[in-house]
Scaffold this motif. Sequence first.
Motif, PDB file in Angstrom:
ATOM      1  N   LYS A 156       0.830  -1.208   0.000  1.00  8.51           N
ATOM      2  CA  LYS A 156       0.000   0.000   0.000  1.00  8.51           C
ATOM      3  C   LYS A 156       0.861   1.253   0.000  1.00  8.51           C
ATOM      4  O   LYS A 156       0.538   2.236  -0.671  1.00  8.51           O
ATOM      5  CB  LYS A 156      -0.939   0.012   1.205  1.00  8.51           C
ATOM      6  CG  LYS A 156      -2.078  -0.963   1.097  1.00  8.51           C
ATOM      7  CD  LYS A 156      -2.995  -0.855   2.287  1.00  8.51           C
ATOM      8  CE  LYS A 156      -4.113  -1.873   2.180  1.00  8.51           C
ATOM      9  NZ  LYS A 156      -5.053  -1.767   3.287  1.00  8.51           N
ATOM     10  N   LYS A 157       1.956   1.217   0.744  1.00  7.78           N
ATOM     11  CA  LYS A 157       2.863   2.361   0.774  1.00  7.78           C
ATOM     12  C   LYS A 157       3.494   2.575  -0.597  1.00  7.78           C
ATOM     13  O   LYS A 157       3.585   3.700  -1.082  1.00  7.78           O
ATOM     14  CB  LYS A 157       3.952   2.163   1.833  1.00  7.78           C
ATOM     15  CG  LYS A 157       3.434   2.230   3.249  1.00  7.78           C
ATOM     16  CD  LYS A 157       4.533   1.967   4.249  1.00  7.78           C
ATOM     17  CE  LYS A 157       4.008   2.053   5.674  1.00  7.78           C
ATOM     18  NZ  LYS A 157       5.061   1.786   6.665  1.00  7.78           N
ATOM     19  N   GLN A 158       3.927   1.487  -1.219  1.00  6.84           N
ATOM     20  CA  GLN A 158       4.505   1.593  -2.550  1.00  6.84           C
ATOM     21  C   GLN A 158       3.483   2.147  -3.539  1.00  6.84           C
ATOM     22  O   GLN A 158       3.805   3.043  -4.324  1.00  6.84           O
ATOM     23  CB  GLN A 158       4.992   0.226  -3.034  1.00  6.84           C
ATOM     24  CG  GLN A 158       6.193  -0.273  -2.294  1.00  6.84           C
ATOM     25  CD  GLN A 158       6.544  -1.707  -2.658  1.00  6.84           C
ATOM     26  OE1 GLN A 158       5.683  -2.492  -3.071  1.00  6.84           O
ATOM     27  NE2 GLN A 158       7.801  -2.052  -2.484  1.00  6.84           N
ATOM     28  N   ASP A 159       2.270   1.628  -3.493  1.00 12.07           N
ATOM     29  CA  ASP A 159       1.231   2.105  -4.401  1.00 12.07           C
ATOM     30  C   ASP A 159       0.943   3.587  -4.192  1.00 12.07           C
ATOM     31  O   ASP A 159       0.710   4.317  -5.151  1.00 12.07           O
ATOM     32  CB  ASP A 159      -0.055   1.287  -4.231  1.00 12.07           C
ATOM     33  CG  ASP A 159       0.070  -0.124  -4.777  1.00 12.07           C
ATOM     34  OD1 ASP A 159       1.015  -0.394  -5.562  1.00 12.07           O
ATOM     35  OD2 ASP A 159      -0.775  -0.972  -4.402  1.00 12.07           O
ATOM     36  N   ARG A 160       0.968   4.030  -2.959  1.00  8.03           N
ATOM     37  CA  ARG A 160       0.755   5.455  -2.655  1.00  8.03           C
ATOM     38  C   ARG A 160       1.856   6.309  -3.284  1.00  8.03           C
ATOM     39  O   ARG A 160       1.590   7.341  -3.887  1.00  8.03           O
ATOM     40  CB  ARG A 160       0.715   5.661  -1.137  1.00  8.03           C
ATOM     41  CG  ARG A 160       0.770   7.082  -0.675  1.00  8.03           C
ATOM     42  CD  ARG A 160      -0.589   7.716  -0.619  1.00  8.03           C
ATOM     43  NE  ARG A 160      -0.477   9.004   0.067  1.00  8.03           N
ATOM     44  CZ  ARG A 160      -1.042  10.099  -0.364  1.00  8.03           C
ATOM     45  NH1 ARG A 160      -1.810  10.078  -1.432  1.00  8.03           N
ATOM     46  NH2 ARG A 160      -0.917  11.218   0.296  1.00  8.03           N
ATOM     47  N   ILE A 161       3.108   5.871  -3.141  1.00  5.81           N
ATOM     48  CA  ILE A 161       4.228   6.602  -3.734  1.00  5.81           C
ATOM     49  C   ILE A 161       4.070   6.644  -5.250  1.00  5.81           C
ATOM     50  O   ILE A 161       4.185   7.714  -5.866  1.00  5.81           O
ATOM     51  CB  ILE A 161       5.576   5.960  -3.341  1.00  5.81           C
ATOM     52  CG1 ILE A 161       5.812   6.139  -1.839  1.00  5.81           C
ATOM     53  CG2 ILE A 161       6.718   6.573  -4.149  1.00  5.81           C
ATOM     54  CD1 ILE A 161       6.970   5.310  -1.299  1.00  5.81           C
ATOM     55  N   LEU A 172       3.659  10.063  -7.560  1.00  6.73           N
ATOM     56  CA  LEU A 172       4.647  10.374  -8.590  1.00  6.73           C
ATOM     57  C   LEU A 172       4.016  10.372  -9.977  1.00  6.73           C
ATOM     58  O   LEU A 172       4.304  11.260 -10.795  1.00  6.73           O
ATOM     59  CB  LEU A 172       5.813   9.397  -8.525  1.00  6.73           C
ATOM     60  CG  LEU A 172       6.644   9.428  -7.242  1.00  6.73           C
ATOM     61  CD1 LEU A 172       7.742   8.367  -7.287  1.00  6.73           C
ATOM     62  CD2 LEU A 172       7.240  10.802  -7.001  1.00  6.73           C
ATOM     63  N   ASN A 173       3.143   9.418 -10.256  1.00  6.98           N
ATOM     64  CA  ASN A 173       2.460   9.376 -11.551  1.00  6.98           C
ATOM     65  C   ASN A 173       1.565  10.594 -11.747  1.00  6.98           C
ATOM     66  O   ASN A 173       1.541  11.173 -12.828  1.00  6.98           O
ATOM     67  CB  ASN A 173       1.635   8.098 -11.689  1.00  6.98           C
ATOM     68  CG  ASN A 173       2.495   6.870 -11.894  1.00  6.98           C
ATOM     69  OD1 ASN A 173       3.603   6.945 -12.406  1.00  6.98           O
ATOM     70  ND2 ASN A 173       1.986   5.728 -11.473  1.00  6.98           N
ATOM     71  N   SER A 174       0.850  10.985 -10.704  1.00  8.16           N
ATOM     72  CA  SER A 174      -0.066  12.126 -10.827  1.00  8.16           C
ATOM     73  C   SER A 174       0.674  13.423 -11.095  1.00  8.16           C
ATOM     74  O   SER A 174       0.131  14.341 -11.700  1.00  8.16           O
ATOM     75  CB  SER A 174      -0.936  12.259  -9.577  1.00  8.16           C
ATOM     76  OG  SER A 174      -0.172  12.742  -8.492  1.00  8.16           O
ATOM     77  N   LYS A 175       1.923  13.490 -10.665  1.00  8.97           N
ATOM     78  CA  LYS A 175       2.728  14.690 -10.878  1.00  8.97           C
ATOM     79  C   LYS A 175       3.696  14.533 -12.046  1.00  8.97           C
ATOM     80  O   LYS A 175       4.557  15.378 -12.273  1.00  8.97           O
ATOM     81  CB  LYS A 175       3.485  15.044  -9.603  1.00  8.97           C
ATOM     82  CG  LYS A 175       2.547  15.407  -8.458  1.00  8.97           C
ATOM     83  CD  LYS A 175       3.306  15.931  -7.269  1.00  8.97           C
ATOM     84  CE  LYS A 175       2.364  16.382  -6.183  1.00  8.97           C
ATOM     85  NZ  LYS A 175       1.649  17.604  -6.508  1.00  8.97           N
ATOM     86  N   SER A 176       3.551  13.435 -12.786  1.00  7.09           N
ATOM     87  CA  SER A 176       4.401  13.136 -13.947  1.00  7.09           C
ATOM     88  C   SER A 176       5.885  13.174 -13.600  1.00  7.09           C
ATOM     89  O   SER A 176       6.709  13.682 -14.360  1.00  7.09           O
ATOM     90  CB  SER A 176       4.096  14.093 -15.104  1.00  7.09           C
ATOM     91  OG  SER A 176       2.767  13.974 -15.513  1.00  7.09           O
ATOM     92  N   ILE A 177       6.215  12.630 -12.441  1.00  6.64           N
ATOM     93  CA  ILE A 177       7.609  12.547 -12.010  1.00  6.64           C
ATOM     94  C   ILE A 177       8.107  11.147 -12.355  1.00  6.64           C
ATOM     95  O   ILE A 177       7.574  10.158 -11.862  1.00  6.64           O
ATOM     96  CB  ILE A 177       7.730  12.812 -10.491  1.00  6.64           C
ATOM     97  CG1 ILE A 177       7.254  14.208 -10.155  1.00  6.64           C
ATOM     98  CG2 ILE A 177       9.177  12.594 -10.035  1.00  6.64           C
ATOM     99  CD1 ILE A 177       7.155  14.515  -8.672  1.00  6.64           C
ATOM    100  N   PRO A 178       9.118  11.064 -13.226  1.00  7.60           N
ATOM    101  CA  PRO A 178       9.625   9.735 -13.596  1.00  7.60           C
ATOM    102  C   PRO A 178      10.342   9.073 -12.429  1.00  7.60           C
ATOM    103  O   PRO A 178      10.927   9.751 -11.579  1.00  7.60           O
ATOM    104  CB  PRO A 178      10.601  10.039 -14.741  1.00  7.60           C
ATOM    105  CG  PRO A 178      10.996  11.458 -14.563  1.00  7.60           C
ATOM    106  CD  PRO A 178       9.839  12.145 -13.879  1.00  7.60           C
ATOM    107  N   TYR A 179      10.287   7.743 -12.384  1.00  9.88           N
ATOM    108  CA  TYR A 179      10.934   6.999 -11.312  1.00  9.88           C
ATOM    109  C   TYR A 179      11.306   5.616 -11.794  1.00  9.88           C
ATOM    110  O   TYR A 179      10.809   5.147 -12.810  1.00  9.88           O
ATOM    111  CB  TYR A 179      10.042   6.910 -10.072  1.00  9.88           C
ATOM    112  CG  TYR A 179       8.702   6.247 -10.317  1.00  9.88           C
ATOM    113  CD1 TYR A 179       8.544   4.879 -10.151  1.00  9.88           C
ATOM    114  CD2 TYR A 179       7.597   6.985 -10.711  1.00  9.88           C
ATOM    115  CE1 TYR A 179       7.331   4.268 -10.371  1.00  9.88           C
ATOM    116  CE2 TYR A 179       6.368   6.391 -10.934  1.00  9.88           C
ATOM    117  CZ  TYR A 179       6.239   5.031 -10.769  1.00  9.88           C
ATOM    118  OH  TYR A 179       5.033   4.426 -10.991  1.00  9.88           O
ATOM    119  N   GLU A 180      12.190   4.991 -11.062  1.00 13.67           N
ATOM    120  CA  GLU A 180      12.601   3.624 -11.334  1.00 13.67           C
ATOM    121  C   GLU A 180      12.352   2.804 -10.075  1.00 13.67           C
ATOM    122  O   GLU A 180      12.733   3.219  -8.984  1.00 13.67           O
ATOM    123  CB  GLU A 180      14.083   3.580 -11.688  1.00 13.67           C
ATOM    124  CG  GLU A 180      14.632   2.198 -11.890  1.00 13.67           C
ATOM    125  CD  GLU A 180      16.135   2.196 -12.127  1.00 13.67           C
ATOM    126  OE1 GLU A 180      16.715   1.104 -12.030  1.00 13.67           O
ATOM    127  OE2 GLU A 180      16.721   3.257 -12.371  1.00 13.67           O
TER     128      GLU A 180
END
Length: 76
Positions: free
Chosen positions: A3-8, A12-20
């Motif tokens: 749940k914590k991972q999904d929240r992160i 990040l997706n909603s703000k269009s911040i790329p991540y790995e």
Amino acid sequence: MKKKQDRIFSILNSKSIPYEVVDIAQCVASKDLMREMAGNPTALPPQICNGDTYCGDFDSFEAAIEAEQLEEFLKI
């Protein structure tokens, strides 16, 4: 933890911040690196880094969102 991972991911997706995503369950070296970067030999995921720069854990992430300081937290 999921749940914590999904929240992160959601934030990040909603703000269009790329991540790995790094799955530490697949590689012991990745888990060791995460703990080394966090400066805590017992750190648990999720931990957040920007490249080689440690940003913080989930609680710090949530605090940054509440304080409207996500970009500062992520060092972007």
